[in-house]
Scaffold this motif. Structure first.
Motif, PDB file in Angstrom:
ATOM      1  N   UNK A 123       8.716  11.388  41.300  1.00  0.00           N
ATOM      2  CA  UNK A 123       7.253  10.571  41.355  1.00  0.00           C
ATOM      3  C   UNK A 123       6.546  10.710  39.958  1.00  0.00           C
ATOM      4  N   UNK A 124       6.555  11.967  39.655  1.00  0.00           N
ATOM      5  CA  UNK A 124       5.776  12.207  38.169  1.00  0.00           C
ATOM      6  C   UNK A 124       6.244  11.208  36.970  1.00  0.00           C
ATOM      7  N   UNK A 125       7.626  11.309  36.778  1.00  0.00           N
ATOM      8  CA  UNK A 125       8.322  10.573  35.843  1.00  0.00           C
ATOM      9  C   UNK A 125       8.075   8.881  36.303  1.00  0.00           C
ATOM     10  N   UNK A 126       8.022   8.448  37.423  1.00  0.00           N
ATOM     11  CA  UNK A 126       7.914   7.042  37.569  1.00  0.00           C
ATOM     12  C   UNK A 126       6.453   6.645  37.131  1.00  0.00           C
ATOM     13  N   UNK A 127       5.287   7.623  37.594  1.00  0.00           N
ATOM     14  CA  UNK A 127       3.929   7.234  37.157  1.00  0.00           C
ATOM     15  C   UNK A 127       3.989   7.356  35.593  1.00  0.00           C
ATOM     16  N   UNK A 128       4.359   8.381  35.096  1.00  0.00           N
ATOM     17  CA  UNK A 128       4.532   8.390  33.571  1.00  0.00           C
ATOM     18  C   UNK A 128       5.144   7.102  33.052  1.00  0.00           C
ATOM     19  N   UNK A 129       6.160   6.644  33.248  1.00  0.00           N
ATOM     20  CA  UNK A 129       6.996   5.543  32.989  1.00  0.00           C
ATOM     21  C   UNK A 129       6.040   4.302  33.199  1.00  0.00           C
ATOM     22  N   UNK A 130       5.368   3.938  34.219  1.00  0.00           N
ATOM     23  CA  UNK A 130       4.470   2.836  34.434  1.00  0.00           C
ATOM     24  C   UNK A 130       3.548   2.945  33.587  1.00  0.00           C
ATOM     25  N   UNK A 131       2.836   4.106  33.187  1.00  0.00           N
ATOM     26  CA  UNK A 131       1.674   4.249  32.450  1.00  0.00           C
ATOM     27  C   UNK A 131       2.157   3.970  30.883  1.00  0.00           C
ATOM     28  N   UNK A 132       3.268   4.270  30.586  1.00  0.00           N
ATOM     29  CA  UNK A 132       3.717   4.562  28.896  1.00  0.00           C
ATOM     30  C   UNK A 132       4.601   3.593  28.638  1.00  0.00           C
ATOM     31  N   UNK A 133       5.135   2.383  29.352  1.00  0.00           N
ATOM     32  CA  UNK A 133       6.091   1.622  29.253  1.00  0.00           C
ATOM     33  C   UNK A 133       6.241   0.839  27.877  1.00  0.00           C
ATOM     34  N   UNK A 134       5.104   0.484  27.470  1.00  0.00           N
ATOM     35  CA  UNK A 134       4.820  -0.276  26.044  1.00  0.00           C
ATOM     36  C   UNK A 134       4.960   0.753  25.107  1.00  0.00           C
ATOM     37  N   UNK A 135       4.912   2.161  25.359  1.00  0.00           N
ATOM     38  CA  UNK A 135       5.115   2.999  24.079  1.00  0.00           C
ATOM     39  C   UNK A 135       6.249   3.523  23.866  1.00  0.00           C
ATOM     40  N   UNK A 136       7.303   3.334  24.880  1.00  0.00           N
ATOM     41  CA  UNK A 136       8.672   4.201  24.633  1.00  0.00           C
ATOM     42  C   UNK A 136       9.525   3.962  23.356  1.00  0.00           C
ATOM     43  N   UNK A 137       9.205   2.750  22.734  1.00  0.00           N
ATOM     44  CA  UNK A 137       9.739   2.511  21.366  1.00  0.00           C
ATOM     45  C   UNK A 137       9.446   3.642  20.262  1.00  0.00           C
ATOM     46  N   UNK A 138       8.134   4.086  20.467  1.00  0.00           N
ATOM     47  CA  UNK A 138       7.633   4.786  19.348  1.00  0.00           C
ATOM     48  C   UNK A 138       8.727   6.252  19.493  1.00  0.00           C
TER      49      UNK A 138
END
Length: 112
Positions: free
Chosen positions: A86-101
């Motif tokens: 659940x923690x990773x899901x929340x982080x993923x949704x909040x950071x989906x546009x920054x993963x390429x960094x």
């Protein structure tokens, strides 16, 4: 439409996630698991908090990266989603546009 396809579409629609976001997540997880990308002699200690990745999320990503270490980053959405805490899901949704960094921070190892 199969149950897996329906579940993937539900996840994508509910959280505004696209297949590219999941591919970026897998590439980030592969780097968290092995920042040296298997290159002999490259051993790195990375403080993932500096990339905005909390310790619990980094631990989950490390497990995901290990599983998909040699895989294409284009894995089935539902297969990836069910492995996220659940923690990773929340982080993923909040950071989906920054993963390429994260990937671009390791340019010598970037396969794209």
């Amino acid at each position: 439409m199969s149950q897996n396809n329906r579940e993937a579409l539900r996840i994508e629609e509910l959280y505004k996630l696209k297949p590219v976001h999941f591919a970026d997540l897998i590439r980030a997880a592969q780097l968290v698991y092995d920042p040296g990308k298997g290159v002999s002699g490259i051993e790195r200690e990375i403080d993932w908090n500096e990339f905005g990745i909390p310790d619990g999320v980094a631990a989950n990503l490390q497990l995901l990266g290990k599983e998909f270490q040699y895989s294409s980053p284009h894995a089935p959405v539902d297969e990836i989603w069910k492995q996220l805490t659940p923690e990773t899901r929340i982080w993923f949704v909040e950071n989906k546009e920054r993963l390429w960094i994260i990937e671009e921070s390791f340019p010598a190892l970037d396969e794209d």
